[in-house]
Design an enzyme around this catalytic site. Structure first.
Site, PDB file in Angstrom:
ATOM      1  N   ARG A  36     -17.990  24.245  20.228  1.00  0.00           N
ATOM      2  CA  ARG A  36     -18.024  23.607  21.566  1.00  0.00           C
ATOM      3  C   ARG A  36     -16.615  23.110  21.837  1.00  0.00           C
ATOM      4  O   ARG A  36     -16.070  22.312  21.069  1.00  0.00           O
ATOM      5  CB  ARG A  36     -19.030  22.462  21.600  1.00  0.00           C
ATOM      6  N   HIS A  75     -21.813  28.588  29.032  1.00  0.00           N
ATOM      7  CA  HIS A  75     -22.751  27.908  28.124  1.00  0.00           C
ATOM      8  C   HIS A  75     -23.939  28.858  27.891  1.00  0.00           C
ATOM      9  O   HIS A  75     -25.046  28.611  28.348  1.00  0.00           O
ATOM     10  CB  HIS A  75     -23.201  26.593  28.774  1.00  0.00           C
ATOM     11  N   GLN A 132     -27.552  27.829  26.465  1.00  0.00           N
ATOM     12  CA  GLN A 132     -28.408  27.108  27.408  1.00  0.00           C
ATOM     13  C   GLN A 132     -29.235  28.091  28.238  1.00  0.00           C
ATOM     14  O   GLN A 132     -30.412  27.856  28.531  1.00  0.00           O
ATOM     15  CB  GLN A 132     -27.530  26.249  28.328  1.00  0.00           C
ATOM     16  N   ASP A 145     -27.131  20.594  37.652  1.00  0.00           N
ATOM     17  CA  ASP A 145     -26.386  20.114  36.477  1.00  0.00           C
ATOM     18  C   ASP A 145     -25.498  18.974  36.977  1.00  0.00           C
ATOM     19  O   ASP A 145     -25.372  18.758  38.194  1.00  0.00           O
ATOM     20  CB  ASP A 145     -25.556  21.287  35.904  1.00  0.00           C
ATOM     21  N   CYS A 181     -30.110  21.235  32.811  1.00  0.00           N
ATOM     22  CA  CYS A 181     -29.747  21.426  31.403  1.00  0.00           C
ATOM     23  C   CYS A 181     -29.616  20.110  30.655  1.00  0.00           C
ATOM     24  O   CYS A 181     -29.660  20.102  29.431  1.00  0.00           O
ATOM     25  CB  CYS A 181     -28.468  22.242  31.294  1.00  0.00           C
ATOM     26  N   ARG A 185     -34.132  24.805  23.712  1.00  0.00           N
ATOM     27  CA  ARG A 185     -32.820  25.050  23.098  1.00  0.00           C
ATOM     28  C   ARG A 185     -32.986  25.377  21.612  1.00  0.00           C
ATOM     29  O   ARG A 185     -32.288  26.237  21.074  1.00  0.00           O
ATOM     30  CB  ARG A 185     -31.920  23.811  23.244  1.00  0.00           C
TER      31      ARG A 185
END
Ligand code: CP
Ligand code: NVA
Length: 304
Positions: A105, A132, A135, A223, A263, A291
């Site tokens: 990340r 991402h 996700q 988001d 998310c 996830r």
């Protein structure tokens, strides 16, 4: 199962592979906790290099790796020599002598690409400023659970249309046959060159009209308006994105059974009204749980 060595964006997989990942995630969800659930990571170690905060990604990867029989090793950027100037290439060339896979990340997507280019073991993008992908596997799984299908559903994505999540949604929708409408203010819309490269069966359209974006949508997605690393722009972003808040009035323009995805982390009263996030249309807790299953699917398909 995947042809790609690394999972850096959804461009690394094709439509069939993405569908197979979602199906595998669903199977792993059903098998969770059973004595004969698969342990393909037995005797394998997965490093997790994180230079941004995380709740879901870190914990779901660590738990998922453990459940697949492997061991995870969290490597905060400040604990690595990478944080003191050792090069990305040197770090990658050393770590792949020990590890069987690496989750990263980071801010710059190019840094993760550079790491992957020097890594003989699979690298998984756990979020960059641009993408991402993990996700999205969970998001598509959640849509499949709710709607019984993915292809043909319509999804309105509201807010920051130039974010890692919006970019990832554009690629996912294209691959999975989703009708994606991105509703975002001018200046925060997806990069046109990125959209032009999409070649799958889905359709991606962009508008600055939030009502047009959600018209007849089956799912509405949002988001944060201020992604990690963009804090200095918070004032401008909160002002310009205010009309894109997902609230009951806006959802009245969608299909009567519209479901809402986010998310997380969420900021109630900003990108989403509290009564929506915490209300009956919200799938966000299932989405967050997924996830775990989705990343177990990615790990299973990628780490050989
Ligand atoms: N959705 C998501 O990636 O959450 P975290 O930032 O908590 O990992
Ligand atoms: N767009 C958000 C996603 C967080 C999971 C960010 O990058 O901060």
């Amino acid at each position: 199962m995947l042809k790609t060595r690394h999972f850096l964006t959804l461009r690394d997989v094709d439509s069939d592979e993405l569908a197979a990942l979602v199906n595998l995630a669903q199977t792993l969800k059903q098998q969770r906790g059973s004595p004969d659930s698969p342990r393909p990571l037995a005797n394998k170690s997965i490093g997790m290099i994180f230079s941004k905060a995380s709740t879901r990604t870190r914990v779901s990867f660590e738990v998922g790796i453990h459940e697949l029989g492997g061991q995870s090793m969290f490597l905060g950027i400040d604990q690595l020599q990478l944080g003191r100037g050792e090069t990305v290439a040197d770090t990658a060339m050393v770590l792949c002598r020990y590890l069987h896979g690496v989750v990263i990340r980071s801010h710059e997507h190019e840094g993760v690409e550079a790491f992957a280019a020097c890594s003989s073991v699979p690298v998984i993008n756990g979020l960059t400023d641009r993408y991402h992908p993990c996700q999205l596997v969970a998001d598509l799984q959640t849509i499949a659970e709710s709607a019984g299908r993915i292809a043909g559903v319509s999804v309105a994505y509201l807010g920051d249309g130039a974010s890692n999540m919006a970019n990832s949604w554009a690629v996912a929708a294209s691959l999975a046959g989703v009708d994606l409408r991105i509703g975002a203010p001018v200046g925060y819309q997806p990069d046109a060159a990125m959209l032009e490269k999409l070649a799958g069966p889905g359709r991606v359209t962009v508008t600055d009209d939030p009502v047009a974006a959600v018209a007849d949508a089956d799912f509405v997605y949002t988001d944060v308006w201020v992604s990690m690393g963009f804090e200095e722009e918070a004032g401008d972003r909160l002002a310009v994105m205010a009309p894109y808040q997902v609230n009951e009035a806006l959802l009245g323009q969608a299909t009567p059974g519209v479901k809402v995805l986010h998310c997380l982390p969420a900021y109630r009263g900003k990108e989403i009204a509290a009564e929506v996030l915490d209300g009956p249309r919200s799938l966000v807790w299932d989405q967050a749980e997924n996830r775990l299953h989705a990343q177990k699917a990615v790990l299973t398909a990628l780490i050989r």
